[in-house]
Design a protein around this motif. Sequence first.
Motif, PDB file in Angstrom:
ATOM      1  N   ALA A   1      -0.265 -10.721   3.239  1.00 22.01           N
ATOM      2  CA  ALA A   1      -1.527 -10.214   3.305  1.00 22.01           C
ATOM      3  C   ALA A   1      -1.424  -8.828   2.393  1.00 22.01           C
ATOM      4  CB  ALA A   1      -2.274  -9.900   4.581  1.00 22.01           C
ATOM      5  N   THR A   2      -0.350  -8.117   2.570  1.00 18.27           N
ATOM      6  CA  THR A   2      -0.370  -6.758   2.012  1.00 18.27           C
ATOM      7  C   THR A   2       0.181  -7.034   0.401  1.00 18.27           C
ATOM      8  OG1 THR A   2       0.456  -5.809   4.103  1.00 18.27           O
ATOM      9  CG2 THR A   2       0.954  -4.426   2.056  1.00 18.27           C
ATOM     10  N   ILE A   3       0.685  -7.827   0.141  1.00 17.10           N
ATOM     11  CA  ILE A   3       1.477  -7.923  -1.456  1.00 17.10           C
ATOM     12  C   ILE A   3       0.774  -8.790  -2.264  1.00 17.10           C
ATOM     13  CG2 ILE A   3       3.609  -8.415  -2.731  1.00 17.10           C
ATOM     14  CD1 ILE A   3       5.289  -7.844   0.093  1.00 17.10           C
ATOM     15  N   PHE A   4       0.464 -10.043  -1.516  1.00 14.68           N
ATOM     16  CA  PHE A   4      -0.139 -10.996  -2.484  1.00 14.68           C
ATOM     17  C   PHE A   4      -1.694 -11.296  -2.493  1.00 14.68           C
ATOM     18  CE2 PHE A   4       4.170 -12.694  -1.366  1.00 14.68           C
ATOM     19  CZ  PHE A   4       4.750 -12.631  -2.515  1.00 14.68           C
ATOM     20  N   SER A   5      -2.496 -10.383  -1.621  1.00 14.40           N
ATOM     21  CA  SER A   5      -4.059 -10.505  -1.627  1.00 14.40           C
ATOM     22  C   SER A   5      -4.499  -9.857  -2.805  1.00 14.40           C
ATOM     23  CB  SER A   5      -4.483 -10.079  -0.357  1.00 14.40           C
ATOM     24  OG  SER A   5      -6.034  -9.987  -0.227  1.00 14.40           O
ATOM     25  N   ASN A   6      -5.671 -10.302  -3.231  1.00 18.43           N
ATOM     26  CA  ASN A   6      -6.273  -9.304  -4.455  1.00 18.43           C
ATOM     27  C   ASN A   6      -7.332  -8.541  -3.967  1.00 18.43           C
ATOM     28  OD1 ASN A   6      -4.880 -10.845  -6.497  1.00 18.43           O
ATOM     29  ND2 ASN A   6      -6.198 -12.659  -6.207  1.00 18.43           N
ATOM     30  N   ARG A   7      -7.527  -8.731  -2.567  1.00 16.88           N
ATOM     31  CA  ARG A   7      -8.734  -7.749  -2.022  1.00 16.88           C
ATOM     32  C   ARG A   7      -7.864  -6.479  -1.404  1.00 16.88           C
ATOM     33  NH1 ARG A   7     -13.797  -9.600  -1.465  1.00 16.88           N
ATOM     34  NH2 ARG A   7     -14.211 -11.804  -2.274  1.00 16.88           N
ATOM     35  N   PHE A   8      -8.616  -5.525  -1.610  1.00 17.55           N
ATOM     36  CA  PHE A   8      -8.000  -4.161  -1.110  1.00 17.55           C
ATOM     37  C   PHE A   8      -8.160  -4.151   0.473  1.00 17.55           C
ATOM     38  CE2 PHE A   8      -8.787   0.462   0.087  1.00 17.55           C
ATOM     39  CZ  PHE A   8      -7.361   0.753  -0.300  1.00 17.55           C
ATOM     40  N   SER A   9      -9.226  -4.631   0.932  1.00 19.63           N
ATOM     41  CA  SER A   9      -9.586  -4.581   2.301  1.00 19.63           C
ATOM     42  C   SER A   9      -8.585  -5.636   3.068  1.00 19.63           C
ATOM     43  CB  SER A   9     -10.872  -5.165   2.704  1.00 19.63           C
ATOM     44  OG  SER A   9     -11.208  -6.468   2.270  1.00 19.63           O
ATOM     45  N   VAL A  10      -8.233  -6.659   2.462  1.00 17.58           N
ATOM     46  CA  VAL A  10      -7.085  -7.342   3.267  1.00 17.58           C
ATOM     47  C   VAL A  10      -5.639  -6.829   3.083  1.00 17.58           C
ATOM     48  CG1 VAL A  10      -5.905  -9.787   2.930  1.00 17.58           C
ATOM     49  CG2 VAL A  10      -8.380  -9.755   2.797  1.00 17.58           C
ATOM     50  N   GLN A  11      -5.337  -5.924   2.085  1.00 20.14           N
ATOM     51  CA  GLN A  11      -4.216  -5.364   2.082  1.00 20.14           C
ATOM     52  C   GLN A  11      -4.168  -4.332   2.921  1.00 20.14           C
ATOM     53  OE1 GLN A  11      -4.489  -4.169  -2.206  1.00 20.14           O
ATOM     54  NE2 GLN A  11      -3.258  -5.853  -2.637  1.00 20.14           N
ATOM     55  N   ILE A  12      -5.285  -3.629   3.240  1.00 15.77           N
ATOM     56  CA  ILE A  12      -5.376  -2.391   4.169  1.00 15.77           C
ATOM     57  C   ILE A  12      -5.203  -3.256   5.767  1.00 15.77           C
ATOM     58  CG2 ILE A  12      -6.829  -0.874   5.481  1.00 15.77           C
ATOM     59  CD1 ILE A  12      -5.718  -0.096   2.673  1.00 15.77           C
ATOM     60  N   VAL A  13      -5.712  -4.260   5.807  1.00 12.49           N
ATOM     61  CA  VAL A  13      -5.517  -4.906   7.228  1.00 12.49           C
ATOM     62  C   VAL A  13      -4.016  -5.373   7.389  1.00 12.49           C
ATOM     63  CG1 VAL A  13      -5.909  -7.071   8.397  1.00 12.49           C
ATOM     64  CG2 VAL A  13      -7.888  -5.971   7.380  1.00 12.49           C
ATOM     65  N   GLY A  14      -3.312  -5.875   6.268  1.00  6.51           N
ATOM     66  CA  GLY A  14      -1.894  -6.348   6.320  1.00  6.51           C
ATOM     67  C   GLY A  14      -0.960  -5.108   6.566  1.00  6.51           C
ATOM     68  N   LEU A  15      -1.341  -4.145   5.905  1.00  7.66           N
ATOM     69  CA  LEU A  15      -0.529  -2.620   6.049  1.00  7.66           C
ATOM     70  C   LEU A  15      -0.602  -2.257   7.519  1.00  7.66           C
ATOM     71  CD1 LEU A  15       1.374  -0.505   4.785  1.00  7.66           C
ATOM     72  CD2 LEU A  15      -0.579   0.503   3.932  1.00  7.66           C
ATOM     73  N   LEU A  16      -1.670  -2.097   7.930  1.00  3.76           N
ATOM     74  CA  LEU A  16      -2.028  -1.649   9.559  1.00  3.76           C
ATOM     75  C   LEU A  16      -1.402  -2.659  10.567  1.00  3.76           C
ATOM     76  CD1 LEU A  16      -5.773  -0.467   9.053  1.00  3.76           C
ATOM     77  CD2 LEU A  16      -3.685   0.943   9.378  1.00  3.76           C
ATOM     78  N   PHE A  17      -1.367  -3.699  10.167  1.00  2.00           N
ATOM     79  CA  PHE A  17      -0.703  -4.808  10.891  1.00  2.00           C
ATOM     80  C   PHE A  17       0.654  -4.644  11.081  1.00  2.00           C
ATOM     81  CE2 PHE A  17       0.821  -9.080  11.687  1.00  2.00           C
ATOM     82  CZ  PHE A  17       0.006  -9.341  12.989  1.00  2.00           C
ATOM     83  N   LEU A  18       1.387  -4.490   9.896  1.00  2.00           N
ATOM     84  CA  LEU A  18       2.850  -4.165   9.872  1.00  2.00           C
ATOM     85  C   LEU A  18       3.004  -2.996  10.767  1.00  2.00           C
ATOM     86  CD1 LEU A  18       3.654  -5.318   6.302  1.00  2.00           C
ATOM     87  CD2 LEU A  18       4.361  -6.360   8.492  1.00  2.00           C
ATOM     88  N   LEU A  19       2.477  -1.909  10.430  1.00  2.00           N
ATOM     89  CA  LEU A  19       2.583  -0.439  11.084  1.00  2.00           C
ATOM     90  C   LEU A  19       2.528  -0.594  12.437  1.00  2.00           C
ATOM     91  CD1 LEU A  19       0.758   2.054   8.509  1.00  2.00           C
ATOM     92  CD2 LEU A  19       3.350   1.671   8.664  1.00  2.00           C
ATOM     93  N   THR A  20       1.595  -1.397  12.930  1.00  2.00           N
ATOM     94  CA  THR A  20       1.261  -1.459  14.459  1.00  2.00           C
ATOM     95  C   THR A  20       2.509  -2.538  15.020  1.00  2.00           C
ATOM     96  OG1 THR A  20      -1.114  -1.607  14.130  1.00  2.00           O
ATOM     97  CG2 THR A  20      -0.298  -2.297  16.249  1.00  2.00           C
TER      98      THR A  20
END
Length: 213
Positions: free
Chosen positions: A96-115
């Motif tokens: 979700a963080t690397i391959f998604s073209n949507r910024f909102s999805v990338q943010i979700v992926g990054l927060l998910f990994l941090l959590t």
Amino acid sequence: MVSKSDVSRIILKQRDDTFWQHLLTTILKDRTKYQGTEYVDKIVLWRYENWVGFPVFNLYFNEQGYLEKINTIENKASKLSGILLCLILVPFGLFATIFSNRFSVQIVGLLFLLTLAFIIFFSRGYMKSEHSSLKDKLLETLDIEEVSKKPKVYSSSKFLVASRIFIWPISVFLIAISIYIALETKKIGYPILVGGIALTYIVSDFLILFNKR
């Protein structure tokens, strides 16, 4: 000196040292002191107290049948469950963080990994603390004095407060942004997975608080 027969006497339930027995102990929250099994040169013991990652103690004996050393490891059910969750959840977050073209999805992926990283960090710290505490109780039961360097103590209350301060706001944000992404893109796969995990955590935590009261 502690003999093998001394240790055998504290086993209240004979159980094989297997994944399924450790899983059963976790599911039933079986606090029997102690469960375990005997081998030629060692005895394996465990007990559940407050944490799914309860320790398993391997007590080794010399040729005369006296205790030589104690090794402490994580139970097999907890270890395998942790590995499987990481193998499933980490690739999802990275994708979700690397391959998604949507910024909102990338943010979700990054927060998910941090959590996920936060949960793993505090869980491992708390688990080490509980392993040390339960080993001390085992040594006390066997009337053994041992001088060792104690790990940093993570009490259950401190762990829960720290996790709630960090995870609750992120969980609410993940739910909100999952709803937004689902409405915007009309795709519900990733939003349901991320939002569902966040919602499950919040509901489970509220149930824990409610039961305590």
